[in-house]
Write an enzyme that holds these catalytic residues in place. Structure first.
Site, PDB file in Angstrom:
ATOM      1  N   GLY A 194       0.796  -1.223   0.000  1.00 51.66           N
ATOM      2  CA  GLY A 194       0.000   0.000   0.000  1.00 51.66           C
ATOM      3  C   GLY A 194       0.821   1.262   0.000  1.00 51.66           C
ATOM      4  N   ASP A 196       4.604   5.975 -11.846  1.00 55.55           N
ATOM      5  CA  ASP A 196       4.330   7.254 -12.501  1.00 55.55           C
ATOM      6  C   ASP A 196       2.827   7.495 -12.602  1.00 55.55           C
ATOM      7  OD1 ASP A 196       7.052   7.847 -12.866  1.00 55.55           O
ATOM      8  OD2 ASP A 196       7.115   6.650 -14.695  1.00 55.55           O
TER       9      ASP A 196
END
Length: 280
Positions: free
Chosen positions: A202, A230
């Site tokens: 996470g 990204d």
């Protein structure tokens, strides 16, 4: 939302193999492909597909690789009129990916070393931007100059990891890194807001060095992790810049990252951001 992305534009040379080679080892590969990449271009592509009005600032060579990189960005709606064409060749990333989605990357900057800060285009005025996103595959002093010249919400993807000027850390409204980069960059403990990604574990938000939010990862079938960070960065930047609740912004970005790892491309195909908000 209007977004400016200041950063690298590369061509990715990608070889896939069953596993990553050890030092000095040769392994047999599955396939090879040549595609548009670079952290800046990847984030611009993701932001545009997620729904932002995106202008890219960077540099490419006067070569076929530069033509390919710009055409790929134009195809998803990124404004590339401010990208410089320079004498240096377009940057290249040599990438090996394995069957688990892990990768090894070597980047040769090329034209990315010629990127210049665009203060007139990221300051308030006729071409004001809501958010400015930058990375560190271009000179840090260029990023610092751009951040200090704008009133936009500034987001720094501090990758690859390096020591940062104190003024840049203070000016950044948000810094996004993975867990390894966060561990390597002591200066980030003084940053106002840092989002740290932990892969399958996470992500978390730190404010002035204190953890204030934690969000689990979204389960996904990993095909390629090259562009996932990204895509995540673009999503969390747009969410937090728009004033979203931090847990919601991180959860939505996790859903975007999960979609990205399931796509083999460094610039994966994405839906508008609100589609991923609905999944969380």
């Amino acid at each position: 939302m209007r977004a400016a992305v200041l950063g690298s534009i590369n061509i990715d040379l990608v070889a896939s193999a069953p596993r990553l080679p050890n030092p000095g080892e040769t392994v047999s590969g599955h396939a090879f492909r040549r595609e548009a990449g670079g952290k800046g271009a990847n984030q611009a592509s993701a932001a545009a597909q997620l729904g932002a009005d995106v202008v890219m600032f960077g540099a490419v060579g006067q070569d076929a690789d530069g033509d390919l990189a710009l055409a790929t960005l134009r195809a998803v709606g990124v404004d590339v009129e401010s990208v410089r064409r320079v004498a240096e060749p377009t940057g290249v990333a040599l990438i090996v990916t394995d069957d688990a989605g892990e990768n090894q990357i070597v980047v040769c900057a090329g034209a990315n070393a010629e990127v210049v800060a665009p203060p007139a285009d990221v300051s308030p005025g006729d071409r004001a931007f809501d958010v400015l996103i930058a990375q560190l595959e271009i000179p840090a002093e260029v990023v610092e100059a751009a951040f200090l010249a704008t009133d936009a919400f500034t987001v720094l993807n501090a990758s690859p990891a390096r020591e940062l000027p104190e003024r840049l850390v203070r000016r950044a409204d948000l810094i996004v890194v993975n867990e390894h980069e966060y561990a390597a960059m002591e200066s980030l403990r003084a940053a106002r807001r840092v989002v740290v990604t932990y892969g399958g574990a996470g992500s978390a938000l730190f404010e002035n060095g204190e953890r204030t939010a934690t969000v689990p990862a979204v389960p996904a079938t990993v095909v390629n992790s090259v562009g996932a960070g990204d895509a995540y960065c673009a999503a969390v930047a747009l969410g937090l810049a728009a004033g979203a609740d931090p847990c919601s912004a991180l959860a939505t970005a996790s859903a975007v990252g999960a979609a990205a790892v399931a796509d083999p491309a460094s610039q994966p195909a994405l839906f508008p951001l609100h589609d991923y908000e609905a999944m969380t």
